[in-house]
Design an enzyme around this catalytic site. Structure first.
Site, PDB file in Angstrom:
ATOM      1  N   HIS A 150      55.526  33.828  48.105  1.00  0.00           N
ATOM      2  CA  HIS A 150      56.775  33.152  48.416  1.00  0.00           C
ATOM      3  C   HIS A 150      57.193  33.548  49.836  1.00  0.00           C
ATOM      4  O   HIS A 150      57.263  34.735  50.161  1.00  0.00           O
ATOM      5  CB  HIS A 150      57.874  33.586  47.446  1.00  0.00           C
ATOM      6  CG  HIS A 150      57.744  33.008  46.076  1.00  0.00           C
ATOM      7  ND1 HIS A 150      56.579  33.057  45.338  1.00  0.00           N
ATOM      8  CD2 HIS A 150      58.654  32.374  45.289  1.00  0.00           C
ATOM      9  CE1 HIS A 150      56.780  32.470  44.168  1.00  0.00           C
ATOM     10  NE2 HIS A 150      58.032  32.050  44.113  1.00  0.00           N
TER      11      HIS A 150
ATOM     12  N   HIS B  80      56.783  29.416  37.447  1.00  0.00           N
ATOM     13  CA  HIS B  80      56.941  30.726  36.819  1.00  0.00           C
ATOM     14  C   HIS B  80      57.095  30.516  35.319  1.00  0.00           C
ATOM     15  O   HIS B  80      58.074  29.902  34.876  1.00  0.00           O
ATOM     16  CB  HIS B  80      58.169  31.435  37.382  1.00  0.00           C
ATOM     17  CG  HIS B  80      58.114  31.653  38.866  1.00  0.00           C
ATOM     18  ND1 HIS B  80      57.596  32.800  39.432  1.00  0.00           N
ATOM     19  CD2 HIS B  80      58.504  30.859  39.899  1.00  0.00           C
ATOM     20  CE1 HIS B  80      57.677  32.710  40.750  1.00  0.00           C
ATOM     21  NE2 HIS B  80      58.224  31.538  41.055  1.00  0.00           N
TER      22      HIS B  80
ATOM     23  N   GLU C 113      61.698  30.549  51.795  1.00  0.00           N
ATOM     24  CA  GLU C 113      62.685  29.946  50.899  1.00  0.00           C
ATOM     25  C   GLU C 113      64.067  30.383  51.388  1.00  0.00           C
ATOM     26  O   GLU C 113      64.847  29.579  51.885  1.00  0.00           O
ATOM     27  CB  GLU C 113      62.455  30.387  49.460  1.00  0.00           C
ATOM     28  CG  GLU C 113      63.493  29.843  48.487  1.00  0.00           C
ATOM     29  CD  GLU C 113      63.374  30.436  47.091  1.00  0.00           C
ATOM     30  OE1 GLU C 113      63.951  29.837  46.165  1.00  0.00           O
ATOM     31  OE2 GLU C 113      62.736  31.495  46.924  1.00  0.00           O
TER      32      GLU C 113
ATOM     33  N   HIS D  25      53.220  25.780  41.569  1.00  0.00           N
ATOM     34  CA  HIS D  25      54.321  26.750  41.747  1.00  0.00           C
ATOM     35  C   HIS D  25      55.200  26.673  40.511  1.00  0.00           C
ATOM     36  O   HIS D  25      56.153  25.893  40.441  1.00  0.00           O
ATOM     37  CB  HIS D  25      55.107  26.407  43.012  1.00  0.00           C
ATOM     38  CG  HIS D  25      56.150  27.413  43.371  1.00  0.00           C
ATOM     39  ND1 HIS D  25      56.554  27.629  44.677  1.00  0.00           N
ATOM     40  CD2 HIS D  25      56.891  28.268  42.626  1.00  0.00           C
ATOM     41  CE1 HIS D  25      57.497  28.559  44.695  1.00  0.00           C
ATOM     42  NE2 HIS D  25      57.719  28.958  43.455  1.00  0.00           N
TER      43      HIS D  25
ATOM     44  N   ASP E 191      58.998  25.157  39.890  1.00  0.00           N
ATOM     45  CA  ASP E 191      59.482  26.518  40.085  1.00  0.00           C
ATOM     46  C   ASP E 191      59.919  27.157  38.761  1.00  0.00           C
ATOM     47  O   ASP E 191      59.117  27.791  38.082  1.00  0.00           O
ATOM     48  CB  ASP E 191      60.615  26.524  41.116  1.00  0.00           C
ATOM     49  CG  ASP E 191      60.838  27.884  41.767  1.00  0.00           C
ATOM     50  OD1 ASP E 191      60.140  28.843  41.403  1.00  0.00           O
ATOM     51  OD2 ASP E 191      61.700  27.973  42.649  1.00  0.00           O
ATOM     52  N   ASP E 192      61.188  27.008  38.393  1.00  0.00           N
ATOM     53  CA  ASP E 192      61.743  27.558  37.143  1.00  0.00           C
ATOM     54  C   ASP E 192      62.518  26.440  36.446  1.00  0.00           C
ATOM     55  O   ASP E 192      63.753  26.421  36.459  1.00  0.00           O
ATOM     56  CB  ASP E 192      62.671  28.742  37.438  1.00  0.00           C
ATOM     57  CG  ASP E 192      61.942  29.883  38.126  1.00  0.00           C
ATOM     58  OD1 ASP E 192      61.299  30.678  37.432  1.00  0.00           O
ATOM     59  OD2 ASP E 192      62.019  29.953  39.369  1.00  0.00           O
TER      60      ASP E 192
END
Length: 339
Positions: free
Chosen positions: A198, A18, A201, A16, A279-280
């Site tokens: 997703h 990005h 969340e 996961h 994630d980011d």
């Protein structure tokens, strides 16, 4: 035990991530200058100070603003390679990375510029760091399914020769249930793509159920709020559905007040196949190893838990069976030495 050294030594996959979310302030400033793009920041410190979020939409606003500096194929190549160097240092052996083509084509950047730059970076990363990879194209759920289909058609040459391995669904969950994209995911499944979405969340547990039942995904990204539905938890556990959890993301976006409240241990105890991911990471303050160590320390995880997380990441990946076995055998050898 030194949690950082131990978890770094365990072969693991990041599932996961990005790519646009790995845009570090230093690279943002460099690309802005190279591409003559104006950004509202004068220094790295100003950018980092702006990375303060109270909800997902706050993050997305600056996330889309930041990606405006990505213009040329070499930019995407450089972004991808920088991430792979970082995650290789964390002990990752395989990554399955997301990209958001709609966030770029809407700015007039051709799909091929984005995809070719990323793929070149993934190829060089394999040569330099030995990391294998798969590329997953995400569609933005705040846009329409028809717009998703338009992007899918642009991707078809990359899907046909397997340069793109999967389809994902991201962006804000609020008022954007997975079922809106049922036709698109059916088409992607028919084409042989692996499917992720997703869900859970900021969206309710019902979004997780819909991603499983309506989109028929292979993996759930996030999935934290599935815990609100015990029957759903049992079903996910029985199916061995992998959930790609992102602890520091959850913390920075207000999903938990502090990591001691993070549900990861409860998810493991419920039999869910949980993995840890970043994630980011440029925006949320930590890459793969940072996330693993932070949540392990906060929740008092033990060596056996770290081994489970590493195994889950390999088992939940879209690697072929021989590659999975190679990595799982390595994990078992390291775990036996510790035991």
């Amino acid at each position: 035990m030194d949690l950082s050294s131990y978890f770094r030594a365990l072969p693991k996959a990041e599932l996961h991530l990005h790519l646009e979310g790995t845009l570090e302030p230093e690279l943002m400033i460099r690309l802005a200058a190279r591409n003559k793009v104006e950004i509202p920041f004068r220094s790295v410190e100003e950018i980092r100070a702006a990375y303060r979020f109270t909800r997902l939409q706050d993050f997305l606003d600056i996330y889309y603003r930041g990606m405006d500096v990505l213009r040329a194929e070499e930019d995407f190549h450089e972004l991808t390679l920088a991430y792979l160097e970082r995650v290789a240092a964390d002990g990752a052996v395989h990554v399955e990375v997301f990209f958001d083509p709609q966030g770029h084509t809407a700015r007039g950047i051709p799909f091929t510029t984005v995809a070719d730059g990323i793929l070149a970076g993934l190829a060089e990363g394999h040569e330099r760091f030995g990391i294998t990879s798969l590329l997953i194209m995400c569609v933005l759920r705040h846009l329409t399914e028809d717009e998703g289909f338009a992007t899918y058609r642009e991707a078809e040459p990359y899907i046909a020769d397997e340069r793109i391995a999967g389809l994902g669904l991201d962006s804000t969950e609020k008022d954007n249930p997975p079922a809106r994209f049922e036709r698109l995911f059916a088409a992607a499944r028919e084409a042989g793509l692996r499917l992720v979405a997703h869900a859970g969340e900021e969206g309710p547990a019902s979004y997780v159920a819909d991603a499983v039942d309506r989109l028929r995904v292979d993996r759930i990204d996030h999935g934290n709020r599935a815990l609100e539905d015990p029957a759903l938890v049992r079903r996910l556990a029985q199916r061995g559905m992998t959930l790609t959890v992102c602890p520091l993301s959850n913390l920075r976006l207000g999903g938990v007040a502090n990591l001691k409240q993070h549900p990861l241990k409860r998810m493991l105890d419920a039999g869910l196949k949980v993995t840890v991911n970043s994630d980011d990471p440029a925006y949320f303050g930590g890459y793969l190893l940072d996330n693993c160590v932070a949540v392990a320390e906060a929740l008092g995880l033990e060596a056996a838990d770290l081994v489970t997380l590493a195994r889950n990441s390999i088992e939940g990946s879209f690697l072929d069976a021989p590659a999975r076995k190679t990595h799982l055998d390595s994990i078992d050898r390291i775990a036996a030495m510790e035991g």
